[in-house]
Design a protein around this motif. Sequence first.
Motif, PDB file in Angstrom:
ATOM      1  N   SER A   2     -55.095 -27.249 -23.411  1.00 43.21           N
ATOM      2  CA  SER A   2     -55.309 -26.116 -22.786  1.00 43.21           C
ATOM      3  C   SER A   2     -54.570 -25.233 -23.768  1.00 43.21           C
ATOM      4  CB  SER A   2     -55.107 -25.814 -21.437  1.00 43.21           C
ATOM      5  OG  SER A   2     -53.650 -25.911 -20.903  1.00 43.21           O
ATOM      6  N   ALA A   3     -55.142 -23.988 -23.873  1.00 44.70           N
ATOM      7  CA  ALA A   3     -54.332 -22.870 -24.645  1.00 44.70           C
ATOM      8  C   ALA A   3     -54.776 -21.561 -23.594  1.00 44.70           C
ATOM      9  CB  ALA A   3     -55.069 -22.649 -26.005  1.00 44.70           C
ATOM     10  N   ALA A   4     -53.780 -20.602 -24.081  1.00 39.63           N
ATOM     11  CA  ALA A   4     -53.778 -19.236 -23.445  1.00 39.63           C
ATOM     12  C   ALA A   4     -53.544 -18.282 -24.790  1.00 39.63           C
ATOM     13  CB  ALA A   4     -52.938 -18.963 -22.328  1.00 39.63           C
ATOM     14  N   VAL A   5     -54.355 -17.056 -24.973  1.00 41.86           N
ATOM     15  CA  VAL A   5     -54.130 -16.235 -25.911  1.00 41.86           C
ATOM     16  C   VAL A   5     -53.729 -14.744 -25.274  1.00 41.86           C
ATOM     17  CG1 VAL A   5     -55.252 -17.305 -27.760  1.00 41.86           C
ATOM     18  CG2 VAL A   5     -56.461 -15.773 -26.228  1.00 41.86           C
ATOM     19  N   GLY A   6     -53.067 -14.117 -25.869  1.00 39.87           N
ATOM     20  CA  GLY A   6     -52.654 -12.567 -25.442  1.00 39.87           C
ATOM     21  C   GLY A   6     -53.713 -11.848 -25.804  1.00 39.87           C
ATOM     22  N   HIS A   7     -53.471 -10.256 -25.530  1.00 36.92           N
ATOM     23  CA  HIS A   7     -54.601  -9.203 -25.995  1.00 36.92           C
ATOM     24  C   HIS A   7     -54.839  -9.303 -27.191  1.00 36.92           C
ATOM     25  CE1 HIS A   7     -50.777  -7.019 -26.519  1.00 36.92           C
ATOM     26  NE2 HIS A   7     -51.630  -6.337 -27.331  1.00 36.92           N
ATOM     27  N   ASP A   8     -53.825  -9.837 -28.028  1.00 41.19           N
ATOM     28  CA  ASP A   8     -54.155  -9.532 -29.637  1.00 41.19           C
ATOM     29  C   ASP A   8     -54.769 -10.767 -30.147  1.00 41.19           C
ATOM     30  OD1 ASP A   8     -51.925 -11.380 -28.956  1.00 41.19           O
ATOM     31  OD2 ASP A   8     -50.349 -10.339 -30.173  1.00 41.19           O
ATOM     32  N   GLY A   9     -55.054 -11.915 -29.619  1.00 40.77           N
ATOM     33  CA  GLY A   9     -55.536 -12.968 -29.765  1.00 40.77           C
ATOM     34  C   GLY A   9     -54.556 -14.141 -30.289  1.00 40.77           C
ATOM     35  N   ARG A  10     -53.344 -13.844 -30.300  1.00 40.14           N
ATOM     36  CA  ARG A  10     -52.302 -14.890 -30.860  1.00 40.14           C
ATOM     37  C   ARG A  10     -52.015 -15.694 -29.511  1.00 40.14           C
ATOM     38  NH1 ARG A  10     -47.920 -12.514 -34.467  1.00 40.14           N
ATOM     39  NH2 ARG A  10     -49.096 -10.961 -35.688  1.00 40.14           N
ATOM     40  N   ILE A  11     -51.895 -17.115 -29.910  1.00 40.79           N
ATOM     41  CA  ILE A  11     -51.501 -18.125 -28.953  1.00 40.79           C
ATOM     42  C   ILE A  11     -50.215 -17.814 -28.087  1.00 40.79           C
ATOM     43  CG2 ILE A  11     -51.147 -20.488 -28.578  1.00 40.79           C
ATOM     44  CD1 ILE A  11     -52.689 -20.930 -31.310  1.00 40.79           C
ATOM     45  N   ARG A  12     -50.324 -17.889 -26.917  1.00 42.05           N
ATOM     46  CA  ARG A  12     -49.062 -17.547 -25.988  1.00 42.05           C
ATOM     47  C   ARG A  12     -48.619 -18.808 -25.481  1.00 42.05           C
ATOM     48  NH1 ARG A  12     -48.745 -13.521 -28.395  1.00 42.05           N
ATOM     49  NH2 ARG A  12     -49.524 -11.568 -27.446  1.00 42.05           N
ATOM     50  N   THR A  13     -49.710 -19.878 -25.079  1.00 37.47           N
ATOM     51  CA  THR A  13     -49.226 -21.243 -24.579  1.00 37.47           C
ATOM     52  C   THR A  13     -50.179 -21.963 -25.077  1.00 37.47           C
ATOM     53  OG1 THR A  13     -50.438 -20.970 -22.530  1.00 37.47           O
ATOM     54  CG2 THR A  13     -48.267 -20.394 -22.382  1.00 37.47           C
ATOM     55  N   LEU A  14     -49.614 -23.291 -25.434  1.00 32.57           N
ATOM     56  CA  LEU A  14     -50.830 -24.439 -25.731  1.00 32.57           C
ATOM     57  C   LEU A  14     -49.912 -25.688 -24.883  1.00 32.57           C
ATOM     58  CD1 LEU A  14     -53.007 -25.748 -27.646  1.00 32.57           C
ATOM     59  CD2 LEU A  14     -51.128 -26.154 -29.275  1.00 32.57           C
ATOM     60  N   LYS A  15     -50.801 -26.442 -24.165  1.00 35.58           N
ATOM     61  CA  LYS A  15     -50.336 -27.370 -23.483  1.00 35.58           C
ATOM     62  C   LYS A  15     -51.484 -28.647 -23.790  1.00 35.58           C
ATOM     63  CE  LYS A  15     -49.353 -24.810 -19.392  1.00 35.58           C
ATOM     64  NZ  LYS A  15     -49.490 -24.326 -18.135  1.00 35.58           N
ATOM     65  N   ILE A  16     -50.469 -29.746 -24.274  1.00 36.90           N
ATOM     66  CA  ILE A  16     -50.980 -30.935 -24.820  1.00 36.90           C
ATOM     67  C   ILE A  16     -50.702 -31.927 -23.664  1.00 36.90           C
ATOM     68  CG2 ILE A  16     -51.208 -32.811 -26.497  1.00 36.90           C
ATOM     69  CD1 ILE A  16     -50.563 -30.378 -28.364  1.00 36.90           C
ATOM     70  N   GLY A  17     -51.683 -32.431 -22.817  1.00 33.06           N
ATOM     71  CA  GLY A  17     -51.560 -33.483 -22.104  1.00 33.06           C
ATOM     72  C   GLY A  17     -51.057 -34.977 -22.512  1.00 33.06           C
ATOM     73  N   PRO A  18     -50.182 -35.614 -21.761  1.00 37.85           N
ATOM     74  CA  PRO A  18     -49.694 -36.914 -22.482  1.00 37.85           C
ATOM     75  C   PRO A  18     -50.851 -37.741 -23.019  1.00 37.85           C
ATOM     76  CG  PRO A  18     -49.246 -36.615 -20.074  1.00 37.85           C
ATOM     77  CD  PRO A  18     -50.158 -35.589 -20.414  1.00 37.85           C
ATOM     78  N   ARG A  19     -52.076 -37.930 -22.533  1.00 44.67           N
ATOM     79  CA  ARG A  19     -53.123 -38.751 -22.971  1.00 44.67           C
ATOM     80  C   ARG A  19     -53.628 -38.379 -24.310  1.00 44.67           C
ATOM     81  NH1 ARG A  19     -56.945 -37.884 -18.431  1.00 44.67           N
ATOM     82  NH2 ARG A  19     -58.341 -37.857 -20.341  1.00 44.67           N
ATOM     83  N   ALA A  20     -53.413 -37.112 -24.698  1.00 44.58           N
ATOM     84  CA  ALA A  20     -53.955 -36.424 -25.701  1.00 44.58           C
ATOM     85  C   ALA A  20     -53.013 -36.985 -26.842  1.00 44.58           C
ATOM     86  CB  ALA A  20     -53.705 -34.865 -25.984  1.00 44.58           C
ATOM     87  N   MET A  21     -51.536 -37.201 -26.637  1.00 51.60           N
ATOM     88  CA  MET A  21     -50.903 -37.787 -27.664  1.00 51.60           C
ATOM     89  C   MET A  21     -51.438 -39.248 -28.313  1.00 51.60           C
ATOM     90  SD  MET A  21     -49.199 -35.237 -27.963  1.00 51.60           S
ATOM     91  CE  MET A  21     -47.783 -35.772 -29.000  1.00 51.60           C
ATOM     92  N   ARG A  22     -52.138 -39.838 -27.639  1.00 55.37           N
ATOM     93  CA  ARG A  22     -52.606 -41.151 -28.085  1.00 55.37           C
ATOM     94  C   ARG A  22     -53.746 -41.108 -29.001  1.00 55.37           C
ATOM     95  NH1 ARG A  22     -53.139 -42.893 -21.759  1.00 55.37           N
ATOM     96  NH2 ARG A  22     -50.977 -42.933 -21.515  1.00 55.37           N
ATOM     97  N   LEU A  23     -54.329 -39.687 -29.190  1.00 53.85           N
ATOM     98  CA  LEU A  23     -55.251 -39.712 -29.879  1.00 53.85           C
ATOM     99  C   LEU A  23     -55.018 -39.740 -31.542  1.00 53.85           C
ATOM    100  CD1 LEU A  23     -56.868 -36.520 -28.273  1.00 53.85           C
ATOM    101  CD2 LEU A  23     -57.785 -38.770 -28.315  1.00 53.85           C
ATOM    102  N   GLU A  24     -56.114 -39.975 -32.404  1.00 52.22           N
ATOM    103  CA  GLU A  24     -55.641 -39.708 -33.682  1.00 52.22           C
ATOM    104  C   GLU A  24     -55.395 -38.414 -34.110  1.00 52.22           C
ATOM    105  OE1 GLU A  24     -58.236 -41.941 -36.303  1.00 52.22           O
ATOM    106  OE2 GLU A  24     -58.634 -43.616 -34.988  1.00 52.22           O
ATOM    107  N   SER A  25     -54.688 -38.315 -35.186  1.00 50.94           N
ATOM    108  CA  SER A  25     -54.203 -36.619 -35.481  1.00 50.94           C
ATOM    109  C   SER A  25     -55.486 -35.903 -35.763  1.00 50.94           C
ATOM    110  CB  SER A  25     -53.402 -36.942 -36.651  1.00 50.94           C
ATOM    111  OG  SER A  25     -53.897 -37.535 -37.830  1.00 50.94           O
ATOM    112  N   ALA A  26     -56.573 -36.237 -36.352  1.00 53.88           N
ATOM    113  CA  ALA A  26     -57.761 -35.329 -36.556  1.00 53.88           C
ATOM    114  C   ALA A  26     -58.256 -35.086 -35.217  1.00 53.88           C
ATOM    115  CB  ALA A  26     -58.745 -36.285 -37.544  1.00 53.88           C
ATOM    116  N   GLU A  27     -58.405 -36.049 -34.325  1.00 52.72           N
ATOM    117  CA  GLU A  27     -59.155 -35.688 -33.164  1.00 52.72           C
ATOM    118  C   GLU A  27     -58.349 -34.820 -32.214  1.00 52.72           C
ATOM    119  OE1 GLU A  27     -61.759 -35.681 -29.754  1.00 52.72           O
ATOM    120  OE2 GLU A  27     -62.062 -36.191 -31.931  1.00 52.72           O
ATOM    121  N   LEU A  28     -56.940 -34.975 -32.264  1.00 49.42           N
ATOM    122  CA  LEU A  28     -56.052 -34.090 -31.610  1.00 49.42           C
ATOM    123  C   LEU A  28     -56.018 -32.854 -32.096  1.00 49.42           C
ATOM    124  CD1 LEU A  28     -53.591 -33.591 -29.631  1.00 49.42           C
ATOM    125  CD2 LEU A  28     -51.930 -34.360 -31.527  1.00 49.42           C
TER     126      LEU A  28
END
Length: 142
Positions: free
Chosen positions: A44-70
């Motif tokens: 999941s991600a959140a962006v501020g009013h300027d479109g810049r990323i404010r938060t990026l949450k990567i769940g533990p299961r996502a860490m098992r993905l190949e780098s391209a899929e991630l």
Amino acid sequence: MEYSEHDLDNLIRAGEREMRELLQAMEGLKETSGAGESRSGMISAAVGHDGRIRTLKIGPRAMRLESAELAEQVIEAVTAAQDDLDRATRALLPPGENGENGENVDPAAIMRRFEEIQDDLARENGERIGRIQRLRSREYDE
């Protein structure tokens, strides 16, 4: 054209109300944000009013993905957050200025447009006050 004291007061109040509404809209724009997630829901991600990323949450299961899929899912989450911001920003704009033709809304361009409107309103209020002062001085001269 003849103006009464009541008409002049209404003109002043209308100008002040327009300025307040504009300032509220500008503040609303600064508070706007967007949120989104990847199709898997692992990122999941959140962006501020300027479109810049404010938060990026990567769940533990996502860490098992190949780098391209991630990477692809990170992009999905950020894009979804930016699309959400775009929808929220459009909701603040008056009809005709909200990119209804499918183009993305640029928050910086919107802020510049709000500033232009604010400058126009300030100029118009200055002109109104000048007219009112001239009318009042004519009344006193008579």
